[in-house]
Design a protein around this motif. Structure first.
Motif, PDB file in Angstrom:
ATOM      1  N   THR A 127       0.827  -1.215   0.000  1.00  0.00           N
ATOM      2  CA  THR A 127       0.000   0.000   0.000  1.00  0.00           C
ATOM      3  C   THR A 127       0.859   1.262   0.000  1.00  0.00           C
ATOM      4  N   GLU A 128       2.037   1.202   0.616  1.00  0.00           N
ATOM      5  CA  GLU A 128       2.920   2.374   0.613  1.00  0.00           C
ATOM      6  C   GLU A 128       3.342   2.721  -0.813  1.00  0.00           C
ATOM      7  N   ALA A 129       3.671   1.714  -1.604  1.00  0.00           N
ATOM      8  CA  ALA A 129       4.067   1.955  -2.996  1.00  0.00           C
ATOM      9  C   ALA A 129       2.886   2.504  -3.798  1.00  0.00           C
ATOM     10  N   ARG A 130       1.704   1.941  -3.576  1.00  0.00           N
ATOM     11  CA  ARG A 130       0.510   2.437  -4.280  1.00  0.00           C
ATOM     12  C   ARG A 130       0.235   3.894  -3.917  1.00  0.00           C
ATOM     13  N   ASP A 131       0.252   4.200  -2.622  1.00  0.00           N
ATOM     14  CA  ASP A 131      -0.026   5.562  -2.185  1.00  0.00           C
ATOM     15  C   ASP A 131       1.030   6.546  -2.669  1.00  0.00           C
ATOM     16  N   ALA A 132       2.293   6.107  -2.755  1.00  0.00           N
ATOM     17  CA  ALA A 132       3.356   6.974  -3.271  1.00  0.00           C
ATOM     18  C   ALA A 132       3.110   7.309  -4.737  1.00  0.00           C
ATOM     19  N   LEU A 133       2.685   6.329  -5.515  1.00  0.00           N
ATOM     20  CA  LEU A 133       2.360   6.598  -6.916  1.00  0.00           C
ATOM     21  C   LEU A 133       1.211   7.583  -7.031  1.00  0.00           C
ATOM     22  N   LEU A 134       0.184   7.363  -6.242  1.00  0.00           N
ATOM     23  CA  LEU A 134      -0.991   8.240  -6.306  1.00  0.00           C
ATOM     24  C   LEU A 134      -0.651   9.674  -5.916  1.00  0.00           C
ATOM     25  N   SER A 135       0.275   9.845  -4.992  1.00  0.00           N
ATOM     26  CA  SER A 135       0.623  11.196  -4.542  1.00  0.00           C
ATOM     27  C   SER A 135       1.717  11.838  -5.394  1.00  0.00           C
ATOM     28  N   SER A 136       2.258  11.089  -6.364  1.00  0.00           N
ATOM     29  CA  SER A 136       3.386  11.576  -7.162  1.00  0.00           C
ATOM     30  C   SER A 136       2.963  12.419  -8.358  1.00  0.00           C
ATOM     31  N   GLY A 137       1.686  12.567  -8.574  1.00  0.00           N
ATOM     32  CA  GLY A 137       1.238  13.257  -9.786  1.00  0.00           C
ATOM     33  C   GLY A 137       0.953  12.293 -10.920  1.00  0.00           C
ATOM     34  N   MET A 138       0.907  11.010 -10.613  1.00  0.00           N
ATOM     35  CA  MET A 138       0.663   9.997 -11.628  1.00  0.00           C
ATOM     36  C   MET A 138      -0.621  10.258 -12.404  1.00  0.00           C
ATOM     37  N   GLU A 139      -1.705  10.612 -11.700  1.00  0.00           N
ATOM     38  CA  GLU A 139      -2.983  10.832 -12.378  1.00  0.00           C
ATOM     39  C   GLU A 139      -2.886  12.004 -13.361  1.00  0.00           C
ATOM     40  N   ARG A 140      -2.220  13.068 -12.960  1.00  0.00           N
ATOM     41  CA  ARG A 140      -2.023  14.204 -13.866  1.00  0.00           C
ATOM     42  C   ARG A 140      -1.209  13.778 -15.080  1.00  0.00           C
ATOM     43  N   GLY A 141      -0.149  13.013 -14.856  1.00  0.00           N
ATOM     44  CA  GLY A 141       0.682  12.525 -15.954  1.00  0.00           C
ATOM     45  C   GLY A 141      -0.084  11.639 -16.910  1.00  0.00           C
ATOM     46  N   MET A 142      -0.922  10.767 -16.364  1.00  0.00           N
ATOM     47  CA  MET A 142      -1.740   9.904 -17.224  1.00  0.00           C
ATOM     48  C   MET A 142      -2.740  10.741 -18.022  1.00  0.00           C
ATOM     49  N   THR A 143      -3.398  11.668 -17.348  1.00  0.00           N
ATOM     50  CA  THR A 143      -4.392  12.514 -18.019  1.00  0.00           C
ATOM     51  C   THR A 143      -3.754  13.291 -19.164  1.00  0.00           C
ATOM     52  N   GLU A 144      -2.617  13.922 -18.890  1.00  0.00           N
ATOM     53  CA  GLU A 144      -1.954  14.706 -19.924  1.00  0.00           C
ATOM     54  C   GLU A 144      -1.414  13.819 -21.049  1.00  0.00           C
ATOM     55  N   GLY A 145      -0.885  12.661 -20.704  1.00  0.00           N
ATOM     56  CA  GLY A 145      -0.415  11.733 -21.728  1.00  0.00           C
ATOM     57  C   GLY A 145      -1.547  11.291 -22.639  1.00  0.00           C
ATOM     58  N   TYR A 146      -2.703  10.990 -22.059  1.00  0.00           N
ATOM     59  CA  TYR A 146      -3.836  10.560 -22.884  1.00  0.00           C
ATOM     60  C   TYR A 146      -4.395  11.713 -23.713  1.00  0.00           C
ATOM     61  N   GLU A 147      -4.262  12.949 -23.237  1.00  0.00           N
ATOM     62  CA  GLU A 147      -4.632  14.099 -24.080  1.00  0.00           C
ATOM     63  C   GLU A 147      -3.693  14.177 -25.284  1.00  0.00           C
ATOM     64  N   ARG A 148      -2.425  13.947 -25.065  1.00  0.00           N
ATOM     65  CA  ARG A 148      -1.451  13.924 -26.166  1.00  0.00           C
ATOM     66  C   ARG A 148      -1.763  12.770 -27.118  1.00  0.00           C
ATOM     67  N   LEU A 149      -2.166  11.634 -26.575  1.00  0.00           N
ATOM     68  CA  LEU A 149      -2.539  10.496 -27.402  1.00  0.00           C
ATOM     69  C   LEU A 149      -3.770  10.813 -28.243  1.00  0.00           C
ATOM     70  N   ASP A 150      -4.757  11.513 -27.651  1.00  0.00           N
ATOM     71  CA  ASP A 150      -5.927  11.956 -28.422  1.00  0.00           C
ATOM     72  C   ASP A 150      -5.510  12.731 -29.665  1.00  0.00           C
ATOM     73  N   ALA A 151      -4.522  13.614 -29.515  1.00  0.00           N
ATOM     74  CA  ALA A 151      -4.064  14.426 -30.634  1.00  0.00           C
ATOM     75  C   ALA A 151      -3.330  13.605 -31.684  1.00  0.00           C
ATOM     76  N   LEU A 152      -2.668  12.547 -31.271  1.00  0.00           N
ATOM     77  CA  LEU A 152      -1.891  11.704 -32.169  1.00  0.00           C
ATOM     78  C   LEU A 152      -2.757  10.709 -32.949  1.00  0.00           C
ATOM     79  N   LEU A 153      -3.771  10.145 -32.315  1.00  0.00           N
ATOM     80  CA  LEU A 153      -4.546   9.049 -32.898  1.00  0.00           C
ATOM     81  C   LEU A 153      -5.152   9.350 -34.274  1.00  0.00           C
ATOM     82  N   PRO A 154      -5.672  10.533 -34.548  1.00  0.00           N
ATOM     83  CA  PRO A 154      -6.253  10.755 -35.880  1.00  0.00           C
ATOM     84  C   PRO A 154      -5.274  10.570 -37.040  1.00  0.00           C
ATOM     85  N   SER A 155      -3.975  10.700 -36.774  1.00  0.00           N
ATOM     86  CA  SER A 155      -2.984  10.544 -37.845  1.00  0.00           C
ATOM     87  C   SER A 155      -2.607   9.093 -38.090  1.00  0.00           C
ATOM     88  N   LEU A 156      -3.095   8.167 -37.256  1.00  0.00           N
ATOM     89  CA  LEU A 156      -2.686   6.752 -37.402  1.00  0.00           C
ATOM     90  C   LEU A 156      -3.661   5.977 -38.262  1.00  0.00           C
TER      91      LEU A 156
END
Length: 156
Positions: A127-156
């Motif tokens: 649980t310590e490792a899970r909580d560290a990931l959650l508090s590290s900004g992981m959700e923001r990183g995933m959200t922003e990465g998937y926004e970048r993926l949204d922009a990329l997908l139409p070209s594939l």
């Protein structure tokens, strides 16, 4: 229109589950995960440069990549245990927290009408490792990465 990331981390488990829909065929979503030159264009938050040292996207393959910015470098590695068009099972380790290896499952689902869904589950060693990931900004990183993926997908 793509939906927002839905990330759930129940208190009484070691798992984090997430779902994200995309306005793209499932084959394009899978390809964006498979090809290193595409992965480099979307994985991670805004403002980080990414270099991929190894991306052997096959059953038994592995990866290592580094994100960097003015504050430093952040390296990640893992092994692809299963790779098929509907499922990827891999390990994930942030090298800044050695020995805290997660096992991750990614399901690629066809939603019809050129839409797809990515479902994931990441299981942490404690649980310590899970909580560290959650508090590290992981959700923001995933959200922003998937926004970048949204922009990329139409070209594939």
């Amino acid at each position: 229109m793509s939906k927002a990331l839905d990330l759930v981390a129940p208190v009484d488990t070691l798992a984090m589950d997430y779902t994200r829909d995309f306005d793209a065929p499932v084959a394009a979503l899978f390809r964006a995960h498979a090809e290193p030159e595409l992965v480099r264009r979307w994985l991670g938050p805004y403002g980080l440069e990414m270099s991929i040292e190894r991306w052997d996207f096959r059953t038994g393959g592995g990866y290592r990549y580094v994100h960097s910015d003015d504050n430093g470098t952040y390296a990640f590695n893992g092994v692809f245990h299963t790779v098929r068009p509907d499922l990827v099972i891999q390990t994930f380790e942030f090298e800044g927290a050695p020995d805290m290896v997660n096992i991750e499952f990614l399901w690629f689902e066809d939603r019809g009408e050129r839409r797809s869904r990515l479902r994931g589950r990441s299981i942490c060693p404690n649980t310590e490792a899970r909580d560290a990931l959650l508090s590290s900004g992981m959700e923001r990183g995933m959200t922003e990465g998937y926004e970048r993926l949204d922009a990329l997908l139409p070209s594939l």
